[in-house]
Design a protein around this motif. Sequence first.
Motif, short mmCIF file in Angstrom:
data_model
loop_
_atom_site.label_atom_id
_atom_site.label_comp_id
_atom_site.label_asym_id
_atom_site.label_seq_id
_atom_site.Cartn_x
_atom_site.Cartn_y
_atom_site.Cartn_z
N LEU A 1 0.82 -1.21 0.00
CA LEU A 1 0.00 0.00 0.00
C LEU A 1 0.85 1.26 0.00
N ALA A 2 1.95 1.24 0.75
CA ALA A 2 2.82 2.41 0.81
C ALA A 2 3.44 2.71 -0.55
N VAL A 3 3.88 1.68 -1.25
CA VAL A 3 4.48 1.88 -2.58
C VAL A 3 3.44 2.43 -3.54
N HIS A 4 2.25 1.87 -3.53
CA HIS A 4 1.23 2.33 -4.47
C HIS A 4 0.73 3.73 -4.13
N LEU A 5 0.63 4.05 -2.86
CA LEU A 5 0.25 5.40 -2.48
C LEU A 5 1.31 6.40 -2.91
#
Length: 53
Positions: A20-24
Amino acid sequence: MKPRSWIRRNWLWAAGGAFLAVHLATWLMQRAMRSAVRSEAALRHKAVEEKLD
């Protein structure tokens, strides 16, 4: 028996959080770049209009 580390107990949460952090982060970067390109295009368009007047 050794106590298991936090990452071994919660690897799925850690992997999901990283995903999620990478995609955000990529979404935010795309949004910022899109905004920058639009504002630069607007400035160029304004400069062309002033040149024609």
